[in-house]
Each structure stands twice: as C-alpha cells, then as structure tokens.
Design a protein around this motif. Structure first.
Motif, PDB file in Angstrom:
ATOM      1  N   GLU A  56       0.858  -1.170   0.000  1.00  0.00           N
ATOM      2  CA  GLU A  56       0.000   0.000   0.000  1.00  0.00           C
ATOM      3  C   GLU A  56       0.905   1.233   0.000  1.00  0.00           C
ATOM      4  N   THR A  58       1.371   3.772   1.793  1.00  0.00           N
ATOM      5  CA  THR A  58       1.919   4.286   3.053  1.00  0.00           C
ATOM      6  C   THR A  58       2.715   3.242   3.837  1.00  0.00           C
ATOM      7  N   GLU A  61       6.334   4.452   4.959  1.00  0.00           N
ATOM      8  CA  GLU A  61       6.200   5.583   5.885  1.00  0.00           C
ATOM      9  C   GLU A  61       5.792   5.103   7.281  1.00  0.00           C
ATOM     10  N   LYS A  62       4.782   4.239   7.344  1.00  0.00           N
ATOM     11  CA  LYS A  62       4.267   3.809   8.638  1.00  0.00           C
ATOM     12  C   LYS A  62       5.181   2.785   9.313  1.00  0.00           C
ATOM     13  N   LEU A 162      -1.135  -3.208   5.149  1.00  0.00           N
ATOM     14  CA  LEU A 162      -0.318  -2.299   4.354  1.00  0.00           C
ATOM     15  C   LEU A 162       0.419  -3.003   3.223  1.00  0.00           C
TER      16      LEU A 162
END
Length: 199
Positions: A56, A58, A61-62, A162
């Motif tokens: 995904e 993000t 980033e996450k 994710l």
C-alpha cells in the motif's frame, strides 16, 4: 532481482532514478538472492517485496515510523491483504506465534512482504549463523529468520493492512509446507534446532 519473471527485470530497468540500483542473480531463488544482496550493501532498513506482492502507498512511511517510535524493536510488521481467486481478505499477522511452536500453524505469521527490518539486526544474524536466510531450507526460511530475530529483540506490530499477498497453489502457507518446515527443523541437532528453546 532474482525473479523468474522477465517483466520484473524490465520494470526495474525502466526506473530512471539514481536512488535505485539493480543487481541480478538469475535462477538462484529468493533466499539465496537475498543472502547475496545483503552481503553487498549497507543501509538502515531492509524491506523485501516479492514480485507477485505489492505494498500500500503508506507502507514504508508507517513501518519506518513504527521502528523510530520503538528504538528497541528490530522488525516492524503490518497486517496484510491476502488475494486468492480474485478476492481479498484482511489478515492480522502475529509475531507472537514464533515464541511457541504450536501457535505457528494456528495463527498467521509475519508476512515477509509486510515487514521492515533493521540492517544491524540482520548483520548480527549473518555473523552468528553465517547467513541471513538458512540455505538448507528450501521453503519457509523466513520463518526461521523471524524465530532467530525475536529471541533477542522485540517486533512492533502496525495494526493495519499495508501489503498485498497473492496466495497461489504451492504458497508456503499451505499445510503441506508447514509440515515440511517442521520436519526439516526437527531433524537437526539440538544446538541447531531453534525450537529447542521451547522445550
């Protein structure tokens, strides 16, 4: 790139960005390819994405934030979407199953394509065992890596899907491969058997 699919190589070669560089290890298999690649590079974080899986937007980033917020952790792992026959279902991953052999077959382990690892933790594994992924295992060498990592440091769970995992016939999540994994591991001496710590 150790993919059997020429489309993967064409895509990687098409990226015109100096931050990306590609090494090819044709027909060596995922685990041997990763061992070779990680011996040639050094970075802060390592993420592995199979060519039939996808993140995904993000994910990185996450996952990076989760590790930054938990400096003792060596792996950030997320839940993921499992795709099978064109339909997707959300799967909640659990690193806790690697602390108890009987839980691995009953729970959803960490999915490699939904995990971000610290380089230093992988380097420590390579120094201790002579490899990151055990070359003697043809399947589920990633499970053995998780078992070795979680002995020494915590994992942090990102409770959100994710990553996307494509389930196909022969995937390592099948019952047959669970059985083969345990059979291969149990044949080892106690000193070389990661499950001996649970006895």
């Amino acid at each position: 790139d150790g993919s059997f699919y020429s489309e993967s190589r064409r895509f990687l070669r098409s990226i015109d960005d100096p931050r990306f560089w590609t090494l090819e290890f044709p027909r060596r298999g995922q685990f041997e390819t990763v061992n070779s690649l990680l011996c040639l590079t050094q970075t802060e974080y390592v993420a592995l994405l199979s060519d039939d899986d996808w993140w995904e937007p993000t994910f990185l980033e996450k996952a990076v934030k989760a590790l930054d917020d938990n400096p003792m952790a060596v792996v950030a792992y997320a839940d993921f979407w499992r795709w099978q026959d064109g339909a997707k279902t959300s799967r909640s991953a659990s690193a806790h199953c690697f602390a108890d052999r009987d839980l691995i077959a009953d729970r959803c382990p960490v999915n490699t394509s939904a995990a971000l690892m610290t380089w230093t933790s992988l380097l420590a594994i390579e120094r201790e065992f002579g490899h990151i992924y055990d070359p003697r295992l043809k399947i589920a060498a990633d499970w053995l890596l998780w078992i070795r990592l979680i002995r020494n440091a915590p994992f942090v769970h990102v409770h959100e899907p994710l990553s996307n995992y494509l389930q196909w016939e022969g995937s390592v999540t099948s019952k047959e491969h669970y059985t083969r994994f345990f059979e291969e591991i149990q044949c080892r001496s106690e000193a070389d058997n990661p499950f001996s710590i649970w006895h």
